[in-house]
Design an enzyme around this catalytic site. Sequence first.
Site, PDB file in Angstrom:
ATOM      1  N   CYS A 127       0.834  -1.209   0.000  1.00 38.54           N
ATOM      2  CA  CYS A 127       0.000   0.000   0.000  1.00 38.54           C
ATOM      3  C   CYS A 127       0.869   1.260   0.000  1.00 38.54           C
ATOM      4  O   CYS A 127       1.387   1.661   1.048  1.00 38.54           O
ATOM      5  CB  CYS A 127      -0.921  -0.011   1.215  1.00 38.54           C
ATOM      6  SG  CYS A 127      -1.915   1.474   1.345  1.00 38.54           S
ATOM      7  N   CYS A 130      -0.457   4.146   2.148  1.00 37.80           N
ATOM      8  CA  CYS A 130      -0.318   3.929   3.604  1.00 37.80           C
ATOM      9  C   CYS A 130       1.136   4.128   4.048  1.00 37.80           C
ATOM     10  O   CYS A 130       1.393   4.730   5.086  1.00 37.80           O
ATOM     11  CB  CYS A 130      -0.718   2.513   4.005  1.00 37.80           C
ATOM     12  SG  CYS A 130      -2.203   1.888   3.254  1.00 37.80           S
ATOM     13  N   ASP A 131       2.078   3.586   3.287  1.00 39.16           N
ATOM     14  CA  ASP A 131       3.461   3.491   3.772  1.00 39.16           C
ATOM     15  C   ASP A 131       4.465   4.379   3.035  1.00 39.16           C
ATOM     16  O   ASP A 131       5.622   4.474   3.436  1.00 39.16           O
ATOM     17  CB  ASP A 131       3.942   2.025   3.655  1.00 39.16           C
ATOM     18  CG  ASP A 131       3.086   1.091   4.492  1.00 39.16           C
ATOM     19  OD1 ASP A 131       2.605   1.536   5.545  1.00 39.16           O
ATOM     20  OD2 ASP A 131       2.890  -0.069   4.088  1.00 39.16           O
TER      21      ASP A 131
END
Length: 297
Positions: A127, A130-131
């Site tokens: 992701c 997200c990261d």
Amino acid sequence: MYDIIIIGAGPAGLTAALYARRANKKVLVLEASSYGGQILNASKVENYPGIESISGFDYATNLYNQVKKLDCEIKFETVVKIDEERNVYTNKNEYKTKTIIIATGSKSRKLKLENEGKLIGKGVSYCATCDGNFFKNKIVAVNGGGNTALEDAIYLSDIAKKVYLIHRRDEFRGENKYLTEINNKKNIEIILNSNIIKINGEEKLESIELENSNNEKQTLEIDGLFIAIGQEPKNEIFSNIIKLNDKGYIESEDGVHTNIKKIYVAGDARVKTLRQLTTAVSDGSIAATMAIKEMED
Ligand code: NAP
């Protein structure tokens, strides 16, 4: 006894909950991790009719809040089994319900390489939104050739120093508009006809090894690897009673009916031609409407 238990709080499941609560039904939504499903990973959604542009996170949060405002019961428990009598077993409880809607979506496909699992959160991610922020001015690679991989590469190019975009074929299946953007980015290097064959690192990701179609190998030293090679279903727990196709997706008659009466399916979990937000919410509304109509039959 619930009227409807919905398994999964992604767009399909939450839309089913919205329709069922508006019809004043007793509803329980069971979710194993966080609300929103795969759309949380989309940095931008620009193909949802009526909304010009929205982040996947904002879309999912709006939908979740809309459902919560209708006093819908949502529990974060993992479903481990269902049966034909419509008992639903989770890791914590057992519930009875008149109808079930399966809206479990899909999960990120894995490369299935050694060290892949061990290094999740230590350089390996599925992701980018997200990261990605952990890789400011670092070197990262994205693997895949669909829209997700192309979007991830673009997103990461604004954060990381350098982005390798690795694809196993000589052409991408993602849309041209993303490719045009990628070609204009100076810090994205495309590597085609190549597979990742090894992921190296003990405490954290250190490098990956690639092999191209001429069997030539190369090693890339990278800090982050974003694997975006598509999705696969997570329907194994239903296979005791629900008919799955050879890829593990739920077979459904006229869209949302499974082979078991009063058990429905909505969204990416089912066999379908197009897995998108629009088709997920469409399924959710139809499944809830069918469940409401047929629950007392
Ligand atoms: P996808 O379209 O299924 O693409 C998966 C990619 O991964 C393909 O290029 C495939 O290669 C490659 N791949 C699969 N298995 C692999 C393996 N073992 N090793 C290496 N490469 C592998 O998946 P997606 O990009 O996640 O997109 C899923 C759906 O969501 C699509 O319908 C997409 O259009 C949609 N989506 C839309 C948006 C948007 O509209 N903004 C954004 C993201 C996703 P091959 O090409 O060789 O098969």
